[in-house]
Design a protein around this motif. Structure first.
Motif, PDB file in Angstrom:
ATOM      1  N   ILE A  13       0.867  -1.172   0.000  1.00 17.61           N
ATOM      2  CA  ILE A  13       0.000   0.000   0.000  1.00 17.61           C
ATOM      3  C   ILE A  13       0.907   1.225   0.000  1.00 17.61           C
ATOM      4  O   ILE A  13       1.618   1.465   0.981  1.00 17.61           O
ATOM      5  N   PRO A  14       0.941   1.998  -1.094  1.00 20.83           N
ATOM      6  CA  PRO A  14       1.852   3.147  -1.157  1.00 20.83           C
ATOM      7  C   PRO A  14       1.421   4.258  -0.201  1.00 20.83           C
ATOM      8  O   PRO A  14       0.252   4.411   0.121  1.00 20.83           O
ATOM      9  N   ARG A  15       2.405   5.030   0.253  1.00 20.05           N
ATOM     10  CA  ARG A  15       2.151   6.156   1.142  1.00 20.05           C
ATOM     11  C   ARG A  15       2.133   7.449   0.343  1.00 20.05           C
ATOM     12  O   ARG A  15       2.610   7.503  -0.785  1.00 20.05           O
ATOM     13  N   HIS A  16       1.607   8.492   0.956  1.00 23.90           N
ATOM     14  CA  HIS A  16       1.608   9.821   0.353  1.00 23.90           C
ATOM     15  C   HIS A  16       2.428  10.746   1.247  1.00 23.90           C
ATOM     16  O   HIS A  16       2.396  10.640   2.472  1.00 23.90           O
ATOM     17  N   CYS A  17       3.132  11.663   0.611  1.00 27.83           N
ATOM     18  CA  CYS A  17       3.915  12.654   1.338  1.00 27.83           C
ATOM     19  C   CYS A  17       2.961  13.588   2.083  1.00 27.83           C
ATOM     20  O   CYS A  17       1.987  14.073   1.518  1.00 27.83           O
ATOM     21  N   SER A  18       3.235  13.833   3.358  1.00 24.94           N
ATOM     22  CA  SER A  18       2.380  14.708   4.161  1.00 24.94           C
ATOM     23  C   SER A  18       2.514  16.163   3.749  1.00 24.94           C
ATOM     24  O   SER A  18       1.595  16.949   3.959  1.00 24.94           O
ATOM     25  N   LEU A  23       2.812  10.850  -4.216  1.00 27.10           N
ATOM     26  CA  LEU A  23       2.918   9.430  -3.953  1.00 27.10           C
ATOM     27  C   LEU A  23       4.372   9.054  -3.658  1.00 27.10           C
ATOM     28  O   LEU A  23       5.281   9.443  -4.391  1.00 27.10           O
ATOM     29  N   ILE A  24       4.602   8.327  -2.566  1.00 24.72           N
ATOM     30  CA  ILE A  24       5.936   7.845  -2.229  1.00 24.72           C
ATOM     31  C   ILE A  24       6.040   6.424  -2.764  1.00 24.72           C
ATOM     32  O   ILE A  24       5.398   5.509  -2.258  1.00 24.72           O
ATOM     33  N   THR A  25       6.834   6.250  -3.791  1.00 17.97           N
ATOM     34  CA  THR A  25       6.955   4.941  -4.424  1.00 17.97           C
ATOM     35  C   THR A  25       7.934   4.064  -3.650  1.00 17.97           C
ATOM     36  O   THR A  25       8.657   4.529  -2.769  1.00 17.97           O
ATOM     37  N   SER A  26       7.971   2.797  -4.013  1.00 15.14           N
ATOM     38  CA  SER A  26       8.873   1.863  -3.339  1.00 15.14           C
ATOM     39  C   SER A  26      10.331   2.137  -3.679  1.00 15.14           C
ATOM     40  O   SER A  26      11.226   1.703  -2.962  1.00 15.14           O
ATOM     41  N   ALA A  30      14.990   7.927  -0.356  1.00 14.71           N
ATOM     42  CA  ALA A  30      15.296   9.097   0.463  1.00 14.71           C
ATOM     43  C   ALA A  30      14.101   9.507   1.322  1.00 14.71           C
ATOM     44  O   ALA A  30      14.210  10.438   2.116  1.00 14.71           O
ATOM     45  N   SER A  31      12.980   8.818   1.179  1.00 19.41           N
ATOM     46  CA  SER A  31      11.790   9.179   1.948  1.00 19.41           C
ATOM     47  C   SER A  31      11.916   8.703   3.393  1.00 19.41           C
ATOM     48  O   SER A  31      12.645   7.751   3.688  1.00 19.41           O
ATOM     49  N   ILE A  53       4.076  11.333  10.198  1.00 11.90           N
ATOM     50  CA  ILE A  53       4.410  12.286   9.147  1.00 11.90           C
ATOM     51  C   ILE A  53       5.330  11.573   8.165  1.00 11.90           C
ATOM     52  O   ILE A  53       6.381  11.064   8.568  1.00 11.90           O
ATOM     53  N   ALA A  54       4.930  11.519   6.897  1.00 13.98           N
ATOM     54  CA  ALA A  54       5.752  10.902   5.849  1.00 13.98           C
ATOM     55  C   ALA A  54       6.232  11.993   4.902  1.00 13.98           C
ATOM     56  O   ALA A  54       5.448  12.839   4.478  1.00 13.98           O
ATOM     57  N   LEU A  55       7.521  11.987   4.597  1.00 18.07           N
ATOM     58  CA  LEU A  55       8.100  12.972   3.682  1.00 18.07           C
ATOM     59  C   LEU A  55       8.786  12.258   2.534  1.00 18.07           C
ATOM     60  O   LEU A  55       9.538  11.303   2.743  1.00 18.07           O
ATOM     61  N   CYS A  56       8.546  12.734   1.319  1.00 14.31           N
ATOM     62  CA  CYS A  56       9.169  12.135   0.141  1.00 14.31           C
ATOM     63  C   CYS A  56      10.595  12.661  -0.021  1.00 14.31           C
ATOM     64  O   CYS A  56      10.991  13.650   0.588  1.00 14.31           O
ATOM     65  N   GLY A  57      11.357  11.995  -0.854  1.00 13.09           N
ATOM     66  CA  GLY A  57      12.742  12.364  -1.081  1.00 13.09           C
ATOM     67  C   GLY A  57      12.905  13.728  -1.721  1.00 13.09           C
ATOM     68  O   GLY A  57      13.908  14.411  -1.492  1.00 13.09           O
TER      69      GLY A  57
END
Length: 87
Positions: A13-18, A23-26, A30-31, A53-57
């Motif tokens: 299940i992919p995550r999303h940057c907060s 979309l944060i891919t596999s 760097a995420s 809190i999710a942050l993308c690269g």
């Protein structure tokens, strides 16, 4: 995807940057994902409760991670008077 019993059956299940809702891919190595624990009146962490809190690269690569974390934490009520929007 859910089965007949309502249980999630997807393997990934992919995550999303907060910060950007991107979309944060596999392959985004760097995420990061932070979980800030909720605390009780004595200052002890409550197990199983917290704000994630999710942050993308891309956000981290631009050097915007600290500002994004402050903005999101202020919006969630975790910080007061730290982040202010100025243009």
């Amino acid at each position: 995807m859910e089965n007949d019993k309502g249980v999630l059956v997807d393997l990934y299940i992919p995550r999303h940057c907060s910060a950007t809702n991107r979309l944060i891919t596999s392959k985004d190595h760097a995420s990061i994902q932070l979980t800030i624990a909720d605390v009780d009146a004595e200052g002890k962490a409550i197990k199983g409760q917290g704000t994630t809190i999710a942050l993308c690269g891309q956000v981290r690569g631009q050097g915007e991670a600290d500002d994004s974390i402050n903005r999101i934490a202020t919006k969630e009520g975790l910080l007061k008077g730290v982040w202010s929007y100025s243009r």
